[in-house]
Design an enzyme around this catalytic site. Structure first.
Site, PDB file in Angstrom:
ATOM      1  N   THR A   1     -38.724  11.938 -46.934  1.00  0.00           N
ATOM      2  CA  THR A   1     -38.983  11.811 -45.496  1.00  0.00           C
ATOM      3  C   THR A   1     -38.719  10.392 -44.983  1.00  0.00           C
ATOM      4  O   THR A   1     -38.482   9.469 -45.750  1.00  0.00           O
ATOM      5  CB  THR A   1     -40.431  12.212 -45.175  1.00  0.00           C
ATOM      6  OG1 THR A   1     -41.325  11.515 -46.054  1.00  0.00           O
ATOM      7  CG2 THR A   1     -40.646  13.699 -45.338  1.00  0.00           C
ATOM      8  N   ASP A   2     -38.769  10.229 -43.645  1.00  0.00           N
ATOM      9  CA  ASP A   2     -38.491   8.945 -42.988  1.00  0.00           C
ATOM     10  C   ASP A   2     -39.787   8.196 -42.670  1.00  0.00           C
ATOM     11  O   ASP A   2     -39.850   7.459 -41.690  1.00  0.00           O
ATOM     12  CB  ASP A   2     -37.724   9.179 -41.686  1.00  0.00           C
ATOM     13  CG  ASP A   2     -36.493  10.045 -41.898  1.00  0.00           C
ATOM     14  OD1 ASP A   2     -35.723   9.720 -42.803  1.00  0.00           O
ATOM     15  OD2 ASP A   2     -36.317  11.039 -41.176  1.00  0.00           O
TER      16      ASP A   2
ATOM     17  N   SER B   1     -43.337   4.418 -40.100  1.00  0.00           N
ATOM     18  CA  SER B   1     -42.259   5.232 -39.546  1.00  0.00           C
ATOM     19  C   SER B   1     -40.981   4.427 -39.688  1.00  0.00           C
ATOM     20  O   SER B   1     -40.882   3.330 -39.156  1.00  0.00           O
ATOM     21  CB  SER B   1     -42.525   5.559 -38.075  1.00  0.00           C
ATOM     22  OG  SER B   1     -41.403   6.203 -37.518  1.00  0.00           O
ATOM     23  N   ARG B   2     -40.001   4.963 -40.399  1.00  0.00           N
ATOM     24  CA  ARG B   2     -38.809   4.174 -40.698  1.00  0.00           C
ATOM     25  C   ARG B   2     -37.771   4.213 -39.588  1.00  0.00           C
ATOM     26  O   ARG B   2     -36.872   3.383 -39.573  1.00  0.00           O
ATOM     27  CB  ARG B   2     -38.174   4.653 -42.006  1.00  0.00           C
ATOM     28  CG  ARG B   2     -39.103   4.452 -43.189  1.00  0.00           C
ATOM     29  CD  ARG B   2     -38.422   4.653 -44.528  1.00  0.00           C
ATOM     30  NE  ARG B   2     -39.422   4.576 -45.591  1.00  0.00           N
ATOM     31  CZ  ARG B   2     -39.969   5.633 -46.170  1.00  0.00           C
ATOM     32  NH1 ARG B   2     -39.613   6.829 -45.802  1.00  0.00           N
ATOM     33  NH2 ARG B   2     -40.866   5.484 -47.120  1.00  0.00           N
ATOM     34  N   VAL B   3     -37.845   5.178 -38.671  1.00  0.00           N
ATOM     35  CA  VAL B   3     -36.846   5.234 -37.594  1.00  0.00           C
ATOM     36  C   VAL B   3     -37.473   5.332 -36.209  1.00  0.00           C
ATOM     37  O   VAL B   3     -36.808   5.128 -35.213  1.00  0.00           O
ATOM     38  CB  VAL B   3     -35.862   6.420 -37.790  1.00  0.00           C
ATOM     39  CG1 VAL B   3     -35.067   6.265 -39.044  1.00  0.00           C
ATOM     40  CG2 VAL B   3     -36.588   7.752 -37.745  1.00  0.00           C
TER      41      VAL B   3
END
Length: 511
Positions: free
Chosen positions: A342-343, A368-370
């Protein structure tokens, strides 16, 4: 244990001829062994992996193992209805599920059959259960926010449309509550731009799913939601296909240019169902008895979540998988697998939950990466330093428990952190609009709450929003429509907040 084909070929062929004299061994087989939801079949030389089989009593089978002397299939029905010697026929079809807008507002099983007692689903459109995820060139970057309505998430762990954000934590820490609030929050959008939601319940009690459906119905959210339910009493095969079925239903809307949210509740039980089937099919067990391909089980599912390019219609599929941990152990096999797919993750901690922090989001372990690039610019301006401020507050709070005397700067930091922490608490089923969130967080980060007693923070929040929507309506609309926080707008907001502060807590007059 299944017998070897060479030992029983003549017997089996004669049995097939007795049952069906014109039968072709490539298209027809016979059950060698059945039990625990698994059947081993001799014949079916042309069968392919993932194909549907016709068994007696209307039971369907799904081919999973293709071995030299038999075919292993999982039964999507009661295995008590099948016995050794029964004839099995190929259908020549890969498993498909019904799709389309006719499913909205319905509760169905993973095969698309209704469970809500409202008659059949009138749709002829179908999609295959499993497809190859869109490639890199068919996608575009995630740049549009998916609002959950929860301040702790939209400000600290923002989710973008097309993202895969894991919700992880022990049982009874509010994982499903976050997912349900996110569905409810989509009601605030215009109908043609509303995010369509798919809720997939894997291995849940039917009473729990019924409660979720009742909540969604009460708040008017079932109009744009599909509930796919594979209950705890259903065969492992249905639990296995449920997330893929929900994903196929969601993809139908995505490829038509719509934004879709899918919730897998939860993938821990999905992995357990797959482990059960794999061990019964005699696939070699690996770590924690899961088969070696259990990573592929979830990666091929979650890779289907994306934001499509404008050339492909610009639709999106946002996935919120849920994973249950044991004793807050994020390093277990399945949690680490899904975290790596997951991101980012929203980590819910039982200690925070029991201390009254709801939603119980652990700021340090959630990421949260994005989502940040998809965050609204006004929210980004307000929440920019919020994560580090909250982390420092929690560290300082732990240090202050030792009874050390703190300097004024640290004391002020503790006071503000306590009020911001109170702001992040939010009642269930009460998602908040993005502009309201930015307004209250602007007040918190700019020190307008510093003089308010911690116990009055919730009251301050409610009255502030009411005040701005009535007394400061023009300013609130200007703020809501603003692309970013300009110096002029910031000054206006600070003036209005000071004025409201004097109303909420009138200054003490000197005697």
């Amino acid at each position: 244990m299944a017998l070897k084909a060479e030992e029983i070929t003549s017997v089996i062929k004669s049995k097939i001829e007795n049952f069906a004299p014109q039968a072709d061994i490539n298209e027809t087989g016979i059950v060698l062994q059945v039990g625990d939801g698994i059947a081993r079949i001799y014949g079916l030389k042309n069968a392919v992996s993932g194909e549907l089989l016709d068994l007696p009593s209307g039971v369907k089978g799904l081919v999973l193992n293709l071995e030299s002397d038999n075919v292993g299939c999982v039964l999507m029905g009661d295995d008590a209805l099948i016995k050794e010697g029964d004839v099995v026929k190929r259908t020549g079809k890969i498993i498909n599920v019904p799709v389309g807008k006719e499913l909205l507002g319905r509760v169905v099983n993973p095969l698309g059959e209704p469970l809500d007692g409202r008659g059949p689903v009138k749709t002829s459109a179908t999609r295959p259960l499993e497809v190859v995820a869109p490639g890199v060139t068919e996608r575009q970057p995630v740049k549009q926010p998916l609002q959950t309505g929860l301040k702790a998430i939209d400000s600290l762990v923002p989710i973008g449309r097309g993202q895969r954000e894991l919700i992880i934590g022990d049982r009874q820490t509010g994982k499903t509550a976050i997912a349900i609030d996110t569905i409810l929050n989509q009601k605030n959008q215009p109908e043609d731009k509303r995010v369509i939601c798919v809720y997939v319940a894997v291995g849940q009690k039917q009473s729990t799913v019924a409660q979720v459906v009742q909540t969604l119905t009460e708040f008017g959210a079932m109009d744009y939601t599909i509930v796919v339910c594979a209950g705890a009493s259903d065969p492992a095969s249905l639990l296995y296909i449920a997330p893929y079925a929900g994903c196929a239903m969601a993809e139908e809307f995505m490829w038509k240019g719509r934004d879709v949210l899918i919730i897998y509740d939860d993938l821990s039980k999905h992995a357990q169902a797959y482990r059960q089937m794999s061990l019964l099919l005699r696939r070699p067990p690996g770590r924690e008895a899961y088969p070696g391909d259990v990573f592929y089980l979830h990666s091929r599912l979650l890779e289907r979540a994306c934001k499509l390019s404008d050339k492909n219609g610009g639709g999106s599929l946002t996935a919120l998988p849920i994973i249950e941990t044991q004793a807050n152990d994020m390093s277990a096999y399945i949690p680490t697998n899904v975290i790596s797919i997951t991101d980012g993750q929203i980590y819910l901690e039982s200690g925070l939950f029991h201390s009254g922090m709801k939603p119980a989001v652990n700021v340090g372990l959630s990421v949260s990466r994005v989502g940040g690039s998809a965050q609204k610019k006004t929210m980004r301006a307000v929440a920019g330093t919020l994560r580090i401020d909250m982390s420092q507050f929690h560290d300082l709070e732990a240090f202050a428990q030792f009874g050390s005397e703190l300097d004024k700067e640290s004391q002020d930091q503790l006071n503000r952190g306590a009020r911001l922490n109170e702001l992040f608490k939010q009642d269930q089923y009460k998602p908040m609009g993005a502009d309201e969130q930015v307004l209250i967080l602007f007040a918190g980060t700019n020190g307008f709450l510093d003089a308010i007693p911690v116990g009055d923070v919730k009251k301050y929040e409610q009255k502030l929003i009411t005040h701005f929507k009535t007394e400061e309506k023009a300013l609130f609309e200007e703020f809501a429509n603003a692309g970013q926080l300009t110096e002029d707008l910031t000054a206006k907001l600070k003036t209005a907040l000071k004025k409201f502060g004097d109303i909420f807590m009138p200054p003490v007059k000197a005697v």
